[in-house]
Design a protein around this motif. Sequence first.
Motif, mmCIF file in Angstrom:
data_model
loop_
_atom_site.group_PDB
_atom_site.id
_atom_site.type_symbol
_atom_site.label_atom_id
_atom_site.label_comp_id
_atom_site.label_asym_id
_atom_site.label_seq_id
_atom_site.Cartn_x
_atom_site.Cartn_y
_atom_site.Cartn_z
ATOM 1 N N GLU A 17 29.565 -1.880 -9.646
ATOM 2 C CA GLU A 17 29.320 -3.168 -10.290
ATOM 3 C C GLU A 17 30.249 -3.357 -11.480
ATOM 4 O O GLU A 17 30.824 -4.431 -11.683
ATOM 5 N N GLY A 18 30.428 -2.309 -12.268
ATOM 6 C CA GLY A 18 31.365 -2.404 -13.384
ATOM 7 C C GLY A 18 32.797 -2.586 -12.924
ATOM 8 O O GLY A 18 33.560 -3.371 -13.503
ATOM 9 N N GLN A 19 33.174 -1.882 -11.871
ATOM 10 C CA GLN A 19 34.512 -2.015 -11.307
ATOM 11 C C GLN A 19 34.805 -3.455 -10.898
ATOM 12 O O GLN A 19 35.836 -4.028 -11.237
ATOM 13 N N VAL A 20 33.883 -4.055 -10.171
ATOM 14 C CA VAL A 20 34.084 -5.417 -9.676
ATOM 15 C C VAL A 20 33.991 -6.435 -10.806
ATOM 16 O O VAL A 20 34.732 -7.428 -10.827
ATOM 17 N N ASP A 21 33.100 -6.212 -11.750
ATOM 18 C CA ASP A 21 32.998 -7.121 -12.899
ATOM 19 C C ASP A 21 34.315 -7.231 -13.644
ATOM 20 O O ASP A 21 34.663 -8.292 -14.180
ATOM 21 N N LEU A 22 35.054 -6.145 -13.697
ATOM 22 C CA LEU A 22 36.300 -6.105 -14.468
ATOM 23 C C LEU A 22 37.514 -6.546 -13.665
ATOM 24 O O LEU A 22 38.603 -6.683 -14.237
ATOM 25 N N ASN A 23 37.368 -6.738 -12.356
ATOM 26 C CA ASN A 23 38.511 -7.069 -11.500
ATOM 27 C C ASN A 23 38.160 -8.252 -10.612
ATOM 28 O O ASN A 23 37.554 -8.094 -9.542
ATOM 29 N N PRO A 24 38.549 -9.449 -11.022
ATOM 30 C CA PRO A 24 38.166 -10.646 -10.261
ATOM 31 C C PRO A 24 38.748 -10.715 -8.868
ATOM 32 O O PRO A 24 38.287 -11.508 -8.048
ATOM 33 N N GLY A 25 39.732 -9.894 -8.558
ATOM 34 C CA GLY A 25 40.284 -9.872 -7.217
ATOM 35 C C GLY A 25 39.459 -9.055 -6.244
ATOM 36 O O GLY A 25 39.834 -8.898 -5.088
ATOM 37 N N GLN A 26 38.331 -8.522 -6.716
ATOM 38 C CA GLN A 26 37.490 -7.686 -5.870
ATOM 39 C C GLN A 26 36.082 -8.269 -5.766
ATOM 40 O O GLN A 26 35.640 -9.026 -6.622
ATOM 41 N N ALA A 27 35.378 -7.884 -4.706
ATOM 42 C CA ALA A 27 33.984 -8.289 -4.497
ATOM 43 C C ALA A 27 33.211 -7.082 -3.991
ATOM 44 O O ALA A 27 33.780 -6.130 -3.438
ATOM 45 N N LEU A 28 31.909 -7.121 -4.192
ATOM 46 C CA LEU A 28 31.028 -6.019 -3.803
ATOM 47 C C LEU A 28 30.055 -6.504 -2.742
ATOM 48 O O LEU A 28 29.430 -7.557 -2.889
ATOM 49 N N LEU A 29 29.952 -5.748 -1.648
ATOM 50 C CA LEU A 29 28.970 -6.112 -0.633
ATOM 51 C C LEU A 29 27.561 -6.001 -1.215
ATOM 52 O O LEU A 29 27.239 -5.037 -1.910
ATOM 53 N N ARG A 30 26.747 -6.975 -0.895
ATOM 54 C CA ARG A 30 25.400 -7.044 -1.467
ATOM 55 C C ARG A 30 24.537 -5.858 -1.032
ATOM 56 O O ARG A 30 23.758 -5.326 -1.829
ATOM 57 N N ASP A 31 24.667 -5.433 0.191
ATOM 58 C CA ASP A 31 23.746 -4.433 0.735
ATOM 59 C C ASP A 31 24.360 -3.061 0.957
ATOM 60 O O ASP A 31 23.686 -2.155 1.462
ATOM 61 N N ASP A 33 27.496 -0.055 -0.611
ATOM 62 C CA ASP A 33 28.406 0.332 -1.701
ATOM 63 C C ASP A 33 29.839 0.243 -1.197
ATOM 64 O O ASP A 33 30.528 1.253 -0.979
ATOM 65 N N VAL A 34 30.289 -0.984 -1.013
ATOM 66 C CA VAL A 34 31.608 -1.274 -0.458
ATOM 67 C C VAL A 34 32.276 -2.335 -1.320
ATOM 68 O O VAL A 34 31.690 -3.381 -1.605
ATOM 69 N N VAL A 35 33.495 -2.063 -1.743
ATOM 70 C CA VAL A 35 34.309 -3.031 -2.488
ATOM 71 C C VAL A 35 35.356 -3.587 -1.539
ATOM 72 O O VAL A 35 36.034 -2.833 -0.827
ATOM 73 N N VAL A 36 35.483 -4.911 -1.508
ATOM 74 C CA VAL A 36 36.469 -5.570 -0.648
ATOM 75 C C VAL A 36 37.307 -6.512 -1.497
ATOM 76 O O VAL A 36 36.956 -6.845 -2.631
ATOM 77 N N ARG A 37 38.422 -6.941 -0.931
ATOM 78 C CA ARG A 37 39.202 -7.990 -1.594
ATOM 79 C C ARG A 37 38.355 -9.266 -1.665
ATOM 80 O O ARG A 37 37.639 -9.611 -0.717
ATOM 81 N N ALA A 38 38.479 -9.975 -2.751
ATOM 82 C CA ALA A 38 37.603 -11.133 -2.976
ATOM 83 C C ALA A 38 37.993 -12.340 -2.139
ATOM 84 O O ALA A 38 37.141 -13.172 -1.833
#
Length: 563
Positions: A17-31, A33-38
Amino acid sequence: MRKLLNDPRGVVREMLEGQVDLNPGQALLRDEDVVVRASLPEPGARGVAVLSGGGSGHEPAHAGYVGAGMLHAAVAGDVFTSPSVDAVLAAIRAAAGPAGAVLVVKNYTGDRLNFGLAAELARAEGIPAEVVVVADDVALRDTVEPARRRGIDGTVLVHKVAGAAAATGLPLEAVVAEARAAATAIGTMGVALGACTVPAAGRPGFSLEEGEAELGLGIHGEQGVRRVALRSADALVEAILDTVLADASLGAGERVALLVNGLGGTPPMELAVVARQALALLRARGLVVERAWFGNLLTALEMPGASLTVMRLDDALLERLDAPTDAPAWPGSGRIAAARNLVGTAAAPVVETERPATPGGEAVRRAVLAAATALEAAEERLTALDSAAGDGDLGISMSRGAAALRILPDTAWAEAPSALLRMGEALRRAIAGSSGPFYATALLRAARGLPDAPGAGDWSRALTAAVEAIAEMGGARPGDRTMLDALHPAAETFAKALDAGRAPAAAWGEAVRAARAGAEATAVMRPRLGRASYLGDRALGTPDAGAAAAVIWLDALTPQFAE
């Protein structure tokens, strides 16, 4: 266990969550623990997707490499634990389309099983998927066959090559081929100076005795291939590179890229020292280092240590490494100069005069060499005192100053005033921080008006002038817990004793005793200036290191006043 965490069971999600909060080019899957391009296009418009992941604790890997030109998605398991099949499959569905997906996997059983099964399930859903296994740990070269080696820090370079290849629009088979070529072009080996602590375990994974290191380790907090005596950074780098280069049969004239990776607990200072030696050794062996990076790129929590990755390069691989990416953790272009850039500095010329030393100059030299010897002998004590309330560098600073005084040329000691001036120049250059400027200023002020053959009264006036210069420059007064608490009573006592008719030796003895008493008194003084002032009452109980150093060199001058 001291860690900035909440509940260890929630650390991975909170980290992402902290990683994605700091990088607007990324998104976090809701269900998951996966980070994807936004901003991924619709599945039908997607090219080949590059995915990776594994256990957490390797940050900034793997989520830090999600971005255009590198990964499309990163899957995070628990700390040092492979993510589930369902999490990997969710990442494939979120990031890939009919063009397919490349899964870059480090060579661990859990990762191969979970990513491999997810790839099979993706194929059943109509998403082509291929697994590229990275097995770059050359420390295992005498233990297992190459295909069974661990995948470690060189994986970051495979991410870069595969991501750059996919960004050009190549089909799945071509991206897979380039990723596998990158994986076979790398060799990595590491060294650890201590263990890390898995949050759920709450204790270090192993223990090392003082003076030991683990050579050839993985990235999950485990011990190395063998335990060795701790050596200098240069010697450890040479041992690692000997293995890496021998394994790859790399020889003179070949082109390589270098990755110097911190394992999480090694400061940039030490990594730069390692990088310096690694570059020097590679170049000394005739290799052409085209690109080089250093930093914490794939870690093992807070483990102190480093690894070295060497990649054999050709034009195609270099083009992929140079391709643009906006992945937040990629360390930049890696372009370096062909050799270290050294430039000269303009300095006022020192005019050496060929004239015999005067008795005054010779007396200064004897006194200074005695003081230098005393300060060198006291390095450990001064370091301990300074560490209690400062940054711990005074001992080595005084030793450096002593060494600088020892190498002054004979012409520097021609007469007393010029000797003090040359001493000030030497200390200004040798001692950083505050001590260098203070002592240099004091010596410059003391040299003013000092005759070529000074007597005790002249030296008294010079010491008083030096103390006044330090007070003016630093804004300190006696009682502020600084070197002045030793120097001021010494100068005052020496002057009064001489005025009272004491012999120089007796007067100087009284001055040294006054300095020692002043330094000891600093142990109960609340600091008002310098780093110690930040500690407030926590600095109480230990004498000021600067005052203690002043007593050491004042005492060392005692025999000179008996002559």
